[in-house]
Write a protein that holds these residues in place. Structure first.
Motif, mmCIF file in Angstrom:
data_model
loop_
_atom_site.group_PDB
_atom_site.id
_atom_site.type_symbol
_atom_site.label_atom_id
_atom_site.label_comp_id
_atom_site.label_asym_id
_atom_site.label_seq_id
_atom_site.Cartn_x
_atom_site.Cartn_y
_atom_site.Cartn_z
ATOM 1 N N HIS A 67 49.172 -30.575 49.872
ATOM 2 C CA HIS A 67 48.411 -30.803 48.652
ATOM 3 C C HIS A 67 49.126 -31.403 47.491
ATOM 4 O O HIS A 67 48.656 -32.459 46.776
ATOM 5 C CB HIS A 67 47.670 -29.343 48.338
ATOM 6 C CG HIS A 67 46.694 -29.586 47.205
ATOM 7 N ND1 HIS A 67 45.457 -30.072 47.253
ATOM 8 C CD2 HIS A 67 46.998 -28.963 45.615
ATOM 9 C CE1 HIS A 67 45.113 -30.063 45.687
ATOM 10 N NE2 HIS A 67 45.814 -29.490 45.045
ATOM 11 N N ALA A 68 50.273 -30.775 47.334
ATOM 12 C CA ALA A 68 51.320 -31.180 46.106
ATOM 13 C C ALA A 68 51.628 -32.679 46.537
ATOM 14 O O ALA A 68 51.613 -33.577 45.314
ATOM 15 C CB ALA A 68 52.607 -30.450 46.181
ATOM 16 N N LEU A 69 51.629 -33.198 47.560
ATOM 17 C CA LEU A 69 52.067 -34.673 48.009
ATOM 18 C C LEU A 69 50.898 -35.366 47.877
ATOM 19 O O LEU A 69 51.002 -36.578 47.455
ATOM 20 C CB LEU A 69 52.566 -34.711 49.587
ATOM 21 C CG LEU A 69 53.891 -34.298 49.611
ATOM 22 C CD1 LEU A 69 54.264 -34.405 51.166
ATOM 23 C CD2 LEU A 69 54.921 -34.956 48.913
ATOM 24 N N GLU A 70 49.457 -34.740 47.985
ATOM 25 C CA GLU A 70 48.338 -35.745 47.693
ATOM 26 C C GLU A 70 48.281 -36.081 46.148
ATOM 27 O O GLU A 70 47.660 -36.834 45.930
ATOM 28 C CB GLU A 70 47.115 -34.907 48.193
ATOM 29 C CG GLU A 70 47.244 -34.968 49.551
ATOM 30 C CD GLU A 70 45.902 -34.267 50.206
ATOM 31 O OE1 GLU A 70 45.329 -33.388 49.388
ATOM 32 O OE2 GLU A 70 45.540 -34.088 51.129
ATOM 33 N N THR A 71 48.722 -35.231 45.289
ATOM 34 C CA THR A 71 48.466 -35.449 43.888
ATOM 35 C C THR A 71 49.462 -36.107 43.495
ATOM 36 O O THR A 71 50.764 -35.979 43.875
ATOM 37 C CB THR A 71 48.565 -34.052 43.172
ATOM 38 O OG1 THR A 71 49.752 -33.498 43.332
ATOM 39 C CG2 THR A 71 47.159 -33.307 43.492
ATOM 40 N N ALA A 72 49.619 -36.931 42.384
ATOM 41 C CA ALA A 72 50.516 -37.987 41.882
ATOM 42 C C ALA A 72 51.583 -37.263 41.361
ATOM 43 O O ALA A 72 52.746 -37.320 41.542
ATOM 44 C CB ALA A 72 49.969 -39.054 40.869
ATOM 45 N N ASP A 73 51.206 -36.168 40.466
ATOM 46 C CA ASP A 73 52.326 -35.343 39.762
ATOM 47 C C ASP A 73 53.223 -34.599 40.646
ATOM 48 O O ASP A 73 54.221 -34.427 40.539
ATOM 49 C CB ASP A 73 51.949 -34.529 38.571
ATOM 50 C CG ASP A 73 50.284 -34.701 38.362
ATOM 51 O OD1 ASP A 73 49.693 -35.577 38.656
ATOM 52 O OD2 ASP A 73 50.012 -33.694 37.813
ATOM 53 N N GLY A 74 52.487 -34.069 41.785
ATOM 54 C CA GLY A 74 53.057 -32.859 42.582
ATOM 55 C C GLY A 74 54.336 -33.887 43.500
ATOM 56 O O GLY A 74 55.010 -33.319 44.106
ATOM 57 N N ALA A 75 53.865 -35.160 43.665
ATOM 58 C CA ALA A 75 54.894 -36.120 44.525
ATOM 59 C C ALA A 75 55.983 -36.826 43.901
ATOM 60 O O ALA A 75 56.890 -37.398 44.470
ATOM 61 C CB ALA A 75 54.030 -36.786 45.265
#
Length: 200
Positions: A180-188
């Motif tokens: 889920h973190a990788l799907e979001t721009a800020d998480g990646a």
């Protein structure tokens, strides 16, 4: 050639399956050389099931090969004893409903004996490493954890700092949260070598 998959060679596929059924050869990493040579060189000649089985048997070391062989044997025993297990569980439920202490004890003994028959001859469990991680900045934490654990042949279990739970459920939650973190721009970590590019 098989009708469903035009390039699969049924004879070769069956021969590979037969080799992988030899638990001793798999556990000793003593599969014939052609298995390791043909499977990657001609993957289209083998079914996906056979390729996946070969990967599990040969690519992750002896301990995982032994665990895979044991899990397959366990699944076969469980399916062979499925009807007896269902009958024993039903007898247990009936005894509980009727408040029959003697019948309940008998049913529990029968279920226990069946579970022991299913799990017999187990050589041991797969070794695992437990990593304690923080929930914040999960993508960076996962990157560090994968870099540290990449060379290990042990299973990886995750426990979150400040939380008491661990095991397969928590580990699956970790991987889901990382995805889920990788799907979001800020998480990646977009803009810093992350997965996604920021729109201008």
């Amino acid at each position: 050639l098989g009708a469903g998959a035009p390039w699969v060679c049924p004879a070769l596929d069956a021969r590979l399956a037969q080799q992988l059924d030899d638990g001793l050869a798999v556990a000793a990493c003593a599969l014939p050389p052609w298995c390791g040579a043909l499977t990657p060189a001609l993957p289209f000649c083998f079914s996906e099931r056979a390729r996946r089985a070969h990967l599990r048997a040969a690519a992750f070391g002896v301990s995982r090969a032994v665990a895979w062989v044991q899990d397959r044997a366990l699944a076969q025993r469980r399916s062979a004893l499925a009807e007896e297990l269902v009958a024993a569980e039903r007898a247990r439920a009936d005894a509980e409903a009727a408040q029959d202490a003697e019948g309940l004890a008998e049913a529990i003994d029968q279920v226990t004996e069946l579970e022991e028959r299913i799990a017999r001859d187990r050589l041991g469990a797969l070794r695992s490493d437990i990593a304690r991680v923080r929930r914040e900045d999960l993508a960076a934490t996962a990157r560090e954890l994968m870099a540290q654990h990449a060379a290990s042949r042990h299973a990886l279990e995750v426990q979150f700092e400040g939380e008491s739970g661990f095991g397969s459920g928590v580990t699956q939650n970790f991987y889901s949260s990382v995805a889920h973190a990788l799907e979001t721009a800020d998480g990646a970590g977009a803009g810093e070598g992350g997965m996604w590019l920021q729109e201008a």
